[in-house]
Design a protein around this motif. Structure first.
Motif, short mmCIF file in Angstrom:
data_model
loop_
_atom_site.label_atom_id
_atom_site.label_comp_id
_atom_site.label_asym_id
_atom_site.label_seq_id
_atom_site.Cartn_x
_atom_site.Cartn_y
_atom_site.Cartn_z
N ASN A 1 0.84 -1.19 0.00
CA ASN A 1 0.00 0.00 0.00
C ASN A 1 0.88 1.25 0.00
O ASN A 1 2.10 1.15 0.20
CB ASN A 1 -0.92 0.00 1.23
N PRO A 2 0.31 2.43 -0.24
CA PRO A 2 1.11 3.66 -0.21
C PRO A 2 1.91 3.76 1.09
O PRO A 2 1.38 3.60 2.18
CB PRO A 2 0.05 4.76 -0.31
N GLY A 3 3.20 3.99 0.96
CA GLY A 3 4.10 4.01 2.11
C GLY A 3 5.05 2.83 2.10
O GLY A 3 6.12 2.87 2.70
N ASN A 4 4.64 1.73 1.42
CA ASN A 4 5.53 0.58 1.23
C ASN A 4 6.60 0.85 0.18
O ASN A 4 7.59 0.11 0.09
CB ASN A 4 4.74 -0.66 0.79
N SER A 5 6.38 1.84 -0.68
CA SER A 5 7.28 2.09 -1.80
C SER A 5 8.72 2.25 -1.33
O SER A 5 9.01 3.01 -0.40
CB SER A 5 6.86 3.36 -2.54
N GLY A 6 9.63 1.52 -1.99
CA GLY A 6 11.04 1.59 -1.66
C GLY A 6 11.49 0.55 -0.66
O GLY A 6 12.69 0.39 -0.42
N GLY A 7 10.55 -0.17 -0.06
CA GLY A 7 10.89 -1.20 0.91
C GLY A 7 11.37 -2.48 0.25
O GLY A 7 11.16 -2.70 -0.94
#
Length: 479
Positions: free
Chosen positions: A217-223
């Motif tokens: 979900n939004p906020g996971n990006s880059g993990g």
């Protein structure tokens, strides 16, 4: 009789109990993986200053919460009126700030962190929050839009790091796990399986994505995306969604691609990619028929840029590239990542189909230009009679229009496209028809003569130029 029935019931109950226990024992245990890697995953928050009059509330990219919905009330309760992705700007006419959240992971003990380009894009301040609650300001070492990878650096030492794996060894159906900060909830863990490999999305030609059903979900990006050995195999980048929330389709950048990009960003601040200088498209069933191919495969060359590696190698419009450096090209989307990762300046064998014959050429890979080719617009002269076989009217190109459309010595301009074979094929008003089958179109007279000679009921390849790009369309005449 009763004894046999009771025995059968006990046997069935035992079988169910056995199956449940076997199924449960086969489910993976993620606890050790999370304990060993949680500390190397970071939360990233960015701040962007907005000009006066432009301050506005910011939500994560692609996320839209209906006002008054339960989710809207939830975010207002926990994050305030600004929502999870930001805060309101100042009053009208005053400058404000836009904030966003993302994730990242530490790849070296001295503070290098990998995240997504879109997480840190245009940020005036980047703050990295570690698991031990330290918050450190980061600087951008380099950021690459085409791969959506960014390398940032924090001033710290003896940091926990992740272990690197290889995305090449991933198998479809394999368990994977993601750690990140969806909606700002730090160190959230979700798991799923690899749904597919080598996915190419329309807006990302140079990344063969890993598709999973891991909840992102939004906020996971880059993990990070981990395999069961606790190794990073991907960088979570984006989701396919109609609502902005997770719908079962997540995409991660292969770690092999991400690390090559990060290494270049660290050494030079930018990324150099291989380039052939062609525009390509998929081969449809109808186009395969028109080219005399047994099945649709490969990358169809719709345009060769002047003074490009492809032109120097002798690649022509209408060629179908089926192999690059010994690797099979099944669809057009498989070619750009191969060429992009090829070493610039080295020569590679390219196998192609030209007018039904298999050929092999050697191409010396060049460097991909920084800027995309500009879109070319133009105006059309007065209408001409509609061709009854195709349903379109065409006109000759004046010298001024040739300059506008970047067409040198051939082609006709589509003035009108009524329902019919040409319209069904995708030809539209404003297109420039450059070629029909293997014939370059000189002018309207030549076009009309060629159309009259075409057989009915058989697909023919029509090359058109549209907004600065070229593509083949398959047209089948009925009468």
């Amino acid at each position: 009789m009763l004894n046999r029935m009771l025995a059968a019931l006990f046997w069935a109950a035992g079988l169910v109990f056995f199956c449940v226990n076997v199924g449960a024992s086969e489910l993976p245990d993620f606890t050790g993986l999370v304990e060993n890697n949680n500390a190397a995953v970071v939360n990233i928050s960015t701040t962007q200053k907005l000009a006066a009059g432009n301050a506005q509330q910011q939500l994560p990219e692609g996320f839209d919460i209906p006002e008054g919905s339960p989710l809207d009330e939830f975010f207002k309760h926990y994050f305030g009126e600004g929502g999870p992705g930001g805060m309101p700007g100042g009053p009208d006419g005053e400058p404000g700030e836009a904030k966003s959240l993302g994730s990242g992971f530490i790849i070296s003990q001295d503070g290098y962190v990998i995240t997504n380009h879109h997480v840190v894009k245009d940020a005036d301040e980047i703050v990295v929050k570690l698991q031990d609650r330290r918050e450190l300001v980061a600087k951008v070492i380099g950021s690459d839009k085409r791969s959506d990878i960014a390398l940032i650096k924090i001033d710290a030492t003896d940091l926990p790091t992740v272990k690197m794996g290889s995305s090449e060894n991933l198998k479809v159906g394999e368990w994977v796990l993601a750690i990140g900060s969806p909606f700002g909830f730090e160190h959230s863990v979700t798991a799923g399986i690899v749904s597919a490999k080598g996915r190419n999305l329309p807006s990302d030609n140079y990344v063969p994505f890993i598709q999973t059903d891991v909840a992102i979900n939004p906020g996971n990006s880059g993990g990070p995306l981990f395999n069961m050995q606790g190794q990073v195999v991907g960088v979570n980048s984006q989701i396919y969604s109609r609502t902005g929330g997770f719908m079962g389709l997540s995409f991660a950048i292969p770690i092999d691609v991400a690390m090559k990009v990060a290494d270049q960003l660290k050494s030079g601040g930018r990324v150099a990619r291989g380039w052939l200088g062609v525009q390509i498209q998929d081969v449809t069933r109808e186009l395969a028929e028109s080219f005399g191919m047994k099945k649709p495969q490969g990358s169809l060359v719709s345009k060769v840029l002047p003074k490009s590696p492809a032109e120097e190698a002798g690649i022509q419009v209408g060629d179908v590239i089926t192999e690059f450096n010994g690797q099979e090209i099944t669809t057009s989307s498989t070619l750009p990542p191969m060429v992009g990762m090829a070493k610039i300046g080295e020569s590679f064998k390219v196998k192609l189909i030209r007018q039904g014959h298999v050929k092999e050429v050697t191409v010396k890979v060049g460097a991909l230009p920084d800027e995309d080719e500009p879109v070319i617009a133009g105006t059309e002269p007065g209408a001409s009679p509609v061709n009854q076989r195709t349903g379109i009217s065409v006109a000759n190109l004046t010298p001024e229009l040739r300059k506008q459309f970047d067409v040198s010595a051939n082609g006709v301009l589509v003035q009108e496209a009524k329902p019919g074979p040409a319209y069904d094929a995708g030809i539209r008003r404003g297109d420039v028809i450059l070629r029909v089958q293997d014939q370059l179109i000189r002018d309207t007279k030549h076009f009309e003569e060629l159309i009259r000679s075409l057989p009915k009921g058989k697909s023919v390849a029509v090359l058109v130029q549209r907004r600065g790009g070229s593509l083949f369309l398959a047209m089948k005449l009925k009468d």
